[in-house]
Structures are given as C-alpha cells and as structure tokens.
Motif scaffolding. Structure first.
Motif, mmCIF file in Angstrom:
data_model
loop_
_atom_site.group_PDB
_atom_site.id
_atom_site.type_symbol
_atom_site.label_atom_id
_atom_site.label_comp_id
_atom_site.label_asym_id
_atom_site.label_seq_id
_atom_site.Cartn_x
_atom_site.Cartn_y
_atom_site.Cartn_z
ATOM 1 N N LEU A 248 -27.324 50.156 -9.420
ATOM 2 C CA LEU A 248 -26.842 50.073 -10.803
ATOM 3 C C LEU A 248 -27.768 50.788 -11.792
ATOM 4 O O LEU A 248 -27.408 50.977 -12.941
ATOM 5 C CB LEU A 248 -26.652 48.601 -11.211
ATOM 6 N N SER A 249 -28.974 51.175 -11.327
ATOM 7 C CA SER A 249 -29.882 51.934 -12.200
ATOM 8 C C SER A 249 -29.756 53.439 -11.973
ATOM 9 O O SER A 249 -30.432 54.229 -12.637
ATOM 10 C CB SER A 249 -31.339 51.526 -11.935
ATOM 11 N N LEU A 250 -28.898 53.827 -11.015
ATOM 12 C CA LEU A 250 -28.809 55.247 -10.643
ATOM 13 C C LEU A 250 -28.431 56.143 -11.816
ATOM 14 O O LEU A 250 -29.004 57.222 -11.986
ATOM 15 C CB LEU A 250 -27.785 55.429 -9.516
ATOM 16 N N ALA A 251 -27.490 55.689 -12.641
ATOM 17 C CA ALA A 251 -27.006 56.539 -13.735
ATOM 18 C C ALA A 251 -28.135 56.871 -14.697
ATOM 19 O O ALA A 251 -28.400 58.046 -14.999
ATOM 20 C CB ALA A 251 -25.862 55.849 -14.456
ATOM 21 N N ILE A 252 -28.841 55.833 -15.155
ATOM 22 C CA ILE A 252 -29.907 56.071 -16.142
ATOM 23 C C ILE A 252 -31.040 56.888 -15.525
ATOM 24 O O ILE A 252 -31.601 57.787 -16.171
ATOM 25 C CB ILE A 252 -30.421 54.727 -16.734
ATOM 26 N N ILE A 253 -31.349 56.628 -14.260
ATOM 27 C CA ILE A 253 -32.431 57.368 -13.596
ATOM 28 C C ILE A 253 -32.020 58.830 -13.401
ATOM 29 O O ILE A 253 -32.787 59.759 -13.696
ATOM 30 C CB ILE A 253 -32.772 56.718 -12.230
ATOM 31 N N GLY A 254 -30.811 59.052 -12.921
ATOM 32 C CA GLY A 254 -30.335 60.415 -12.653
ATOM 33 C C GLY A 254 -30.275 61.242 -13.924
ATOM 34 O O GLY A 254 -30.792 62.374 -13.981
ATOM 35 N N ILE A 255 -29.658 60.689 -14.959
ATOM 36 C CA ILE A 255 -29.505 61.447 -16.217
ATOM 37 C C ILE A 255 -30.873 61.705 -16.847
ATOM 38 O O ILE A 255 -31.152 62.813 -17.314
ATOM 39 C CB ILE A 255 -28.565 60.677 -17.183
ATOM 40 N N ALA B 284 -37.455 56.686 -7.770
ATOM 41 C CA ALA B 284 -38.414 57.715 -8.177
ATOM 42 C C ALA B 284 -38.096 59.042 -7.474
ATOM 43 O O ALA B 284 -38.176 60.120 -8.088
ATOM 44 C CB ALA B 284 -39.836 57.270 -7.849
ATOM 45 N N ALA B 285 -37.709 58.958 -6.200
ATOM 46 C CA ALA B 285 -37.348 60.177 -5.459
ATOM 47 C C ALA B 285 -36.112 60.824 -6.073
ATOM 48 O O ALA B 285 -36.049 62.052 -6.238
ATOM 49 C CB ALA B 285 -37.089 59.824 -3.994
ATOM 50 N N ILE B 286 -35.143 60.001 -6.443
ATOM 51 C CA ILE B 286 -33.914 60.537 -7.057
ATOM 52 C C ILE B 286 -34.225 61.139 -8.428
ATOM 53 O O ILE B 286 -33.716 62.204 -8.786
ATOM 54 C CB ILE B 286 -32.843 59.420 -7.154
ATOM 55 N N PHE B 287 -35.120 60.466 -9.166
ATOM 56 C CA PHE B 287 -35.528 60.992 -10.478
ATOM 57 C C PHE B 287 -36.143 62.378 -10.314
ATOM 58 O O PHE B 287 -35.789 63.319 -11.021
ATOM 59 C CB PHE B 287 -36.545 60.026 -11.116
#
Lengths: 260, 284
Positions: free
Chosen positions: A53-60, A158-161
């Motif tokens: 659920l944190s993917l969107a904010i982390i990715g953007i 962190a890796a996705i970021f």
C-alpha cells in the motif's frame, strides 16, 4: 533554581523509564518473533499493509527525486564536460543515500503513522484488552507481525525507490537532455559496486526498517487511550522516526565508509 | 463479611468456599493518591448471576480488571477457583483467562475482521479444530445470540446492541465457567436492553455459567440477579437479593436504589466554598 532541577530530574527519570520500557518491549517482540514466523499469513498481511500500500507514494517520489537529481547533476556536470557520468552520479546518490533515507522518511509518514494510530485505536477501543482477556498476547498477535512486516517491507521499498529514481534520471538525462544512453548505463555498471554501494544501501534500509517499525508499534501500543493520546503517538512516531533515521544514517555512513 | 449491612435471604451462595467461583478478601487498590478499594470482601457464588452495582466512579470496572489480573491490587487476594490471580505467572493467568469470558462496555470487537471471524478468533488462537467444527461452533454461538444472519457483517455495520451480542457470542465461544459483563446495558435502546437482559439470564442457566454483571442500572439487573452487591467508598455497603436491597433502610442504599440526586453520595464534587470562590475570582 530548585524547581528547575526538580523538573530536569523528572524529565531524565521519564526519559529513562521510556527507554527502559522500549527495551523491554523490544525484548518481548524479539521473543515473539520465532512463533510469529510459524504463522506467515499474519506477516504477509502486514507486508501488504505496510509495503504494497506504500508502493504508489514510494514509486512516484522515487521517480521525481531521480528526475530532479538528473536535472541538478546535468547542470553541474555540464560545466566540466562530464555529462556522461550522469548515470553513475544518480545511481550512487540513490542507492547509497537517497533510496534508504527518503524511503524511511516516507515510510514513517505513510506506514508508520498507520501502524501507530491503528494500534493506538485498538488500545483506545479495548481491542487489546479484549485479546488479553481471551488469553491472546497482543504483542505476539498484533505487534510482532506488524514489526516484521515493516522490516521486510523497508528494503524492498528502498530498492523500488532507487529503481524508480534511476528511471526518472534516465527519462530526464537521456530522453529530455540528450545524454548518451550507452554512457549513462555503462558508467553506472562500471562504477556502482555491488558490495560497497548496493549492499550498504540494503543494510541501511534494513536498520531503518527496524527503527521505524519499532518506534511505530511502541508509540501505538503505549499511547494514552484517548483521541488526543493517539494523535500524540502518531505525531511522535513521525518525529522520532525522522530524527532516528537521520542520526542512524550518519552513524552507518561513518562506519561503512570508515573515514571517521 | 463484617461490612455487609444486609444478608442474602435466599441463602444462595452462602455456603462453603467451593460454592464460590471467585472469592475476594481484604482488597486494597489505589490509583495515585485516590483509594479505590479499602478492604473489599466479596464472593461470587457458582452458577448464579451476581450483580455489582454502585455509583459511577466507585471502581466497578476496576474490580473486573482486578478479578481478571489486568491490574494488580496493593493488598489482598482474589481467588478464582481457589487460585490467587495476584500471584499467577503470565502462563497461569492466561490459562485462567481461557475459562473466563468478558464482555466489555463497547464490545471490544476486532474491527478489521467480520463478525464470524471475531467469534472464531479465540477458537483459532487456542485450538486446532478443523474448519468445519469451528464453523459449527461459531454459527451455534451466533444463533444463541440471534445474530447468525449477521455473520458476514463487519463490526462497523453493527448497532451498539448487536455489537454487544456478538461480543457475548465471542465471550462464550470457549465455553467459559465465569463470564464478566462490564456495563452491558449502557447506551442501549429499550428493545436491545431487554434482549441483553434476557440473554444474560438465559445463557447463565442454559450453559451452566456463573455471571458477574457490573452495572448501575438498578431495574434491569434486579430482574435477573440472584445476588447483588452495592459498592460505595471502596467497600461493599450492602449485599443480598435485589429485594433485600430494595427493602434496605441504609441512606446510601436508598439513595442509589431510588436514584436520589443528593445524599451520602454528594451531587457536588468536593470544591471550595462557592461564594468565596466567586468573590475571589471577581477580585482577580
């Protein structure tokens, strides 16, 4: 003067009590970890809540941080005719520093607050007392899966970021500003060391994951069971996590680089 | 029980220790400088509905927390089935709690899982029963409280009365010996209140439970209680059947039972002289 001394003594005593309580709390969490691993479903649910659920904010955020990094890097490197190094500059900044640190700060704001307020509200609405009355230890059932979920999520986020940041840097550097694509990727591949750079970033995000998750569950579990108490616990979670992450980052960087 | 001003005329629950599932002796408990209980003595007779009444702030809910070992007293003993909860380790306390059901004032349902999962929760945590058997037990318990049809609803979709009935179904899921009700009638409409009152009595008799109902709703609890304790100033000021308490001439009992605003339990919280306070404020 005496009053000031008494106030200071009370403040120190309160800090020591909180510190002691947090250590006992950590011990209880660690003691509950082996059994929690036997029920992976509970942990997976928390990885979803904290991580997916944190993917969107982390990715953007990662994308835009990478784009800004490319703009600033190109502007500086252009003066020295070294724009082909843009890829390695962006990658090192993201993998070693920005990825773990910014992810931890965003995690505190998105998942940390959710954890603290959820557990705090469970306390305020007697759900934790209800569990205790059903002979179910809330530390093992509620806190440990959330703690482990946070620790697992943080390095992945962190890796996705970092990956999204590198994508952002490529978009701005290569697609918009015309940096040579071959130089962008090859300099990155040559200069970014797996052990010194990537693993140190993973280690940092793992430590930040422990700090952020522990602070969130501790503040939530020990919040005063009122609306104001939960609100205060949520705020403290963000403030303490941000400070802890920045201080820990300096300490880890000093140790990993070995210059201090 | 020297402090009791009345006796149980029915004679129930007055026998030997074995007839009492819970025995509280010389219980002292303070919160900060405030003494909540001062040498409290109380017996909970097995198989009966025991009501613990008293004005707000007398520590009724605190007493339930003490009985269940959620907090520890400063002095005294709380024996459940002959074992002192104050001296139990965590494991023994949890074993004891498995035989106690507690209904919290607000239900305390887990809000992120459905009604069905809430009732199944203690079964899943403490047993390794096959899913089919868990389903059978959950539906039986929900049927007993009249909410089998609400099994798939989430707690947020329930009314206050329904939430309390679900909590009751969850409390009896493990077939406890003793069930504690914390203010079960607060905030309920007359129909829901009637349902809960009947359920407490029916469950107690049908399942062979022992029930302790903490409340200040005199009328409702009088209709189902076998034995009633009235607490005030940290002690039992009266006990016996509800009829005994109605006939009691003690000032504090009469004030409580008849709902009088002023009496031994003052209407005003302790404060300095009114006129002096007003005049002083005017001068500031």
């Amino acid at each position: 003067m005496r009053r000031v001394l008494v106030d200071v003594a009370y403040a120190v005593q309160e800090w020591l009590e909180t510190f002691g309580a947090s250590q006992i709390f950590l011990m209880r969490i660690l003691a509950g970890c082996p059994r929690a691993l036997l029920r992976p479903g509970l942990i997976v649910r928390q990885v979803y809540a904290s991580g997916v659920l944190s993917l969107a904010i982390i990715g953007i955020s990662g994308l835009f941080v990478g784009m800004v990094l490319a703009l600033q890097g190109y502007n500086s490197l252009e003066r020295f005719g070294a724009t082909e190094s843009l890829g390695v500059v962006a990658a090192l900044a993201l993998v070693r520093e920005l990825g773990p640190v910014v992810t931890a700060l965003l995690f505190a704001g998105r998942a940390g607050t959710a954890l603290a307020s959820e557990i705090g509200l469970m306390r305020a609405t007697d759900q934790l007392s209800g569990m205790e009355m059903m002979a179910v230890d809330p530390i093992k059932r509620v806190v440990v899966p959330r703690f482990l979920g946070g620790i697992i999520s943080m390095p992945l986020l962190a890796a996705i970021f970092s990956a999204m940041g590198i994508l952002g840097a490529w978009l701005v550097g290569v697609v918009l500003l015309g940096v040579d694509e071959g130089s962008f990727w090859s300099s990155m591949r040559d200069q970014v060391d797996y052990k010194d750079d990537v693993l140190s970033g993973v280690l940092k995000s793992f430590v930040f994951g422990i700090a952020a998750s522990l602070l969130a569950v501790f503040e939530g579990y020990n919040s005063i069971p009122t609306a104001e108490g939960v609100s205060r616990a949520t705020t403290r979670t963000v403030v303490l996590t941000a400070l802890s992450v920045l201080i820990l980052n300096f300490m880890l960087t000093a140790v990993l680089i070995g210059e201090v | 029980m020297a402090e009791e001003s009345t006796t149980d005329k029915s004679g129930r629950g007055q026998g030997s220790r074995d007839e009492n599932i819970a025995i509280i002796r010389e219980l002292d408990y303070s919160r900060g400088h405030r003494k909540i209980f001062d040498g409290l003595n109380l017996d909970v007779p097995r198989g009966r509905v025991t009501a613990i009444m008293g004005p707000s702030g007398t520590g009724k809910t605190t007493l339930l927390r003490l009985i269940t070992g959620q907090i520890l007293p400063n002095h005294g003993s709380i024996l459940i089935e002959g074992r002192d909860v104050c001296r139990m380790g965590r494991n023994e306390l949890y074993d004891t709690r498995k035989r106690i059901g507690m209904l919290f004032q607000n239900g305390a349902l887990l809000t992120d899982i459905s009604v069905y999962e809430n009732v199944a929760f203690p079964l899943r945590e403490h047993t390794r029963l096959p899913e089919r058997l868990i389903r059978h037990i959950v539906l039986t318990k929900l049927h007993a409280v009249g909410l089998r049809g609400a099994a798939e609803l989430m707690p947020a979709e329930l009314s206050g009365g329904m939430a309390r009935r679900v909590a009751l179904a969850r409390a009896i899921a493990m077939d406890p010996d003793l069930i504690l009700y914390d203010e079960p009638f607060v905030g309920l409409d007359p129909i829901s209140m009637g349902v809960i009152v009947r359920l407490i009595r029916r469950m107690n008799d049908a399942l062979g439970l022992t029930s302790v109902v903490v409340t200040h709703d005199v009328e409702e609890v009088s209709s189902i209680a076998d034995r009633t304790y009235l607490l005030s100033d940290g002690k039992v000021v009266a006990s016996g059947s509800p009829e005994d308490l109605q006939e009691n001439c003690s000032a504090v009992v009469m004030q409580f039972m008849n709902g009088m605003a002023d009496g031994p339990v003052p209407f005003h919280y302790p404060a300095p002289d009114y006129s002096e306070q007003l005049l002083r404020r005017g001068q500031e």
